[in-house]
Motif scaffolding. Structure first.
Motif, PDB file in Angstrom:
ATOM      1  N   UNK A  69       0.863  -1.175   0.000  1.00 48.06           N
ATOM      2  CA  UNK A  69       0.000   0.000   0.000  1.00 48.06           C
ATOM      3  C   UNK A  69       0.903   1.229   0.000  1.00 48.06           C
ATOM      4  N   UNK A  70       0.599   2.193  -0.860  1.00 49.36           N
ATOM      5  CA  UNK A  70       1.462   3.364  -1.023  1.00 49.36           C
ATOM      6  C   UNK A  70       0.652   4.632  -0.760  1.00 49.36           C
ATOM      7  N   UNK A  71       1.302   5.614  -0.091  1.00 48.81           N
ATOM      8  CA  UNK A  71       0.564   6.781   0.401  1.00 48.81           C
ATOM      9  C   UNK A  71       1.270   8.093   0.078  1.00 48.81           C
ATOM     10  N   UNK A  72       0.460   9.082  -0.305  1.00 49.80           N
ATOM     11  CA  UNK A  72       0.874  10.488  -0.340  1.00 49.80           C
ATOM     12  C   UNK A  72      -0.183  11.246   0.460  1.00 49.80           C
ATOM     13  N   UNK A  73       0.191  11.695   1.639  1.00 46.67           N
ATOM     14  CA  UNK A  73      -0.741  12.337   2.568  1.00 46.67           C
ATOM     15  C   UNK A  73      -0.502  13.836   2.553  1.00 46.67           C
ATOM     16  N   UNK A  74      -1.428  14.579   1.957  1.00 48.84           N
ATOM     17  CA  UNK A  74      -1.371  16.038   1.962  1.00 48.84           C
ATOM     18  C   UNK A  74      -2.087  16.499   3.231  1.00 48.84           C
ATOM     19  N   UNK A  75      -1.330  16.539   4.291  1.00 45.20           N
ATOM     20  CA  UNK A  75      -1.911  16.618   5.626  1.00 45.20           C
ATOM     21  C   UNK A  75      -2.699  17.901   5.865  1.00 45.20           C
ATOM     22  N   UNK A  76      -2.180  19.033   5.435  1.00 49.23           N
ATOM     23  CA  UNK A  76      -2.873  20.299   5.680  1.00 49.23           C
ATOM     24  C   UNK A  76      -4.150  20.426   4.847  1.00 49.23           C
ATOM     25  N   UNK A  77      -4.228  19.665   3.753  1.00 50.73           N
ATOM     26  CA  UNK A  77      -5.426  19.682   2.910  1.00 50.73           C
ATOM     27  C   UNK A  77      -6.415  18.594   3.299  1.00 50.73           C
ATOM     28  N   UNK A  78      -5.987  17.671   4.159  1.00 54.22           N
ATOM     29  CA  UNK A  78      -6.863  16.572   4.558  1.00 54.22           C
ATOM     30  C   UNK A  78      -7.100  15.568   3.449  1.00 54.22           C
ATOM     31  N   UNK A  79      -6.129  15.416   2.554  1.00 57.64           N
ATOM     32  CA  UNK A  79      -6.258  14.496   1.422  1.00 57.64           C
ATOM     33  C   UNK A  79      -5.166  13.438   1.478  1.00 57.64           C
TER      34      UNK A  79
END
Length: 417
Positions: A69-79
């Motif tokens: 499973x691979x992740x890109x977490x745009x934390x400040x955007x909640x995405x």
């Protein structure tokens, strides 16, 4: 045929017995902890040790879970972009109905993956989340932090015991979860990196359950928007000219006087009847004068000159040093506007200090807030006034005013070649 069935039956019985023995010998009951002020204080110490403030302002995290499973977490955007096999889902953590995927079932699968897999990356940062109970437990004669999730995620009811080192950084944990029937299974949390955003993140874990390993892939956390703001500030204060400036002169409250050969990094430091020709990178090459006469090497005076220079030069050139090693940058909102928070992890006289730079419409710093634990400063403000363009073409400040009303004059500031 009967002989084969008998062998298979015997193997099954042995397997069941082995599992039973393993369960009896390794299963641990959930320890009883004490909730309250002391537990919260221990949790706060852990938050400080792993830089929770930097985690809150981290913009992007990337990792994988067991290369599946691979992740890109745009934390400040909640995405979060979650991908596996040939599937890609964009989760909206603030409003699941706005998530993007080919079906509701796959969106829910992606959310379940994220809840599980992000836990293995950032769990210590979430001990003050809503629905979390904190208790303090004596473990091997040391305080450990017991966490119970009463709600949220995919498996509410799970409990974890965080074991900390002497600096309160988590090194391992024990877990009591619905998915694992054996209580007290332990996992490592000590293969840590300090990411570009300044937070500590694990790259692998090893479980006590059959030595199972969990690979987190290429772990990253970074702040591109903060870096962009920092570059904009440097452009505003003419940093390219600063890099090419060869000499800088100034004074500090008319008590200490400096002539800095920046090109060779040699500094003449004068105060009272002392003068030190300081070599900051090779202190033993420094030359000491008293009443303008050279004297034998005096280590005490040399170290004092270095301490003066580290402090007093900060008040002159700190905004020019935003990208030096050991500095972590993040965005902080002040009165609805972006400000630049910087934390010094190394260097100078007081590593661990942090500052929030506030800028005008042209991105020139006008003030900052100081967070200096050793001096018990928590947001003390100071202005950066009277910026002057030097002969070398860079901008340097001449005056500062503190929130107390005290003023700091930098004397006749010069930068030249």
């Amino acid at each position: 045929m009967k002989k084969t069935l008998k062998i298979i039956g015997t193997l099954i019985i042995l397997l069941i017995l082995s599992i039973g023995v393993y369960y009896v010998t390794t299963n641990e009951p959930l320890p009883e902890g004490v909730q309250g002020k002391e537990a919260d204080e221990l949790a706060e110490k852990m938050m400080s040790a792993i830089n929770k403030r930097a985690f809150d302002s981290t913009e992007i995290l990337t990792w994988s879970f067991r290369q599946k499973h691979h992740y890109i977490w745009k934390k400040q955007e909640g995405l979060v972009i979650v991908s596996w096999d040939d599937i890609s889902i964009t989760l909206n953590l603030n409003d699941h109905s706005k998530s993007i995927g080919s079906s509701p079932e796959l969106i829910q699968t992606a959310l379940d993956f994220f809840n599980n897999d992000s836990f293995w990356l950032v769990a210590p940062y979430k001990v003050f989340d809503e629905g979390v109970e904190r208790s303090i437990v004596n473990y091997n004669n040391n305080d450990a932090l017991l966490i119970k999730y009463t709600s949220g995620g995919s498996t509410p009811g799970d409990s974890y015991l965080w074991i900390l080192d002497s600096t309160y950084v988590p090194t391992s944990f024990k877990m009591w979860t619905q998915i694992i029937p054996i209580g007290g299974v332990s996992g490592t949390w000590n293969d840590l990196i300090t990411a570009d955003s300044g937070i500590k993140l694990p790259t692998t874990h090893t479980l006590s359950l059959f030595g199972m390993k969990i690979d987190m892939g290429e772990v990253k956390a970074y702040n591109p928007n903060a870096d962009k703001l920092a570059h904009t500030i440097l452009k505003a204060i003419k940093h390219e000219a600063y890099k090419n400036t060869r000499f800088i002169d100034w004074s500090f409250r008319k008590k200490r006087f400096y002539k800095w050969n920046k090109e060779q990094h040699i500094v003449e430091v004068k105060w009272n009847d002392a003068k030190v020709l300081l070599h900051p990178n090779e202190l033993d090459k420094s030359v000491v004068y008293l009443n303008d006469k050279e004297v034998s090497y005096n280590e005490s005076l040399v170290k004092r000159a270095l301490k003066f220079f580290n402090n007093d030069s900060f008040w002159l050139v700190a905004p020019h040093k935003l990208f030096e090693p050991g500095i972590y940058r993040s965005i902080e909102m002040i009165d609805g506007k972006e400000a630049l928070h910087v934390k010094y992890s190394t260097g100078g006289s007081t590593p661990g200090d942090s500052y929030t730079w506030i800028v005008d419409i042209n991105y020139v710093p006008t003030s900052y807030k100081m967070y200096i634990p050793s001096m018990k400063m928590n947001g003390v403000s100071a202005t950066w006034e009277d910026w002057t363009e030097t002969a070398s073409g860079t901008l340097l400040p001449k005056n500062h005013t503190f929130s107390s009303g005290n003023m700091l004059n930098m004397g006749e500031v010069k930068g030249y070649n």
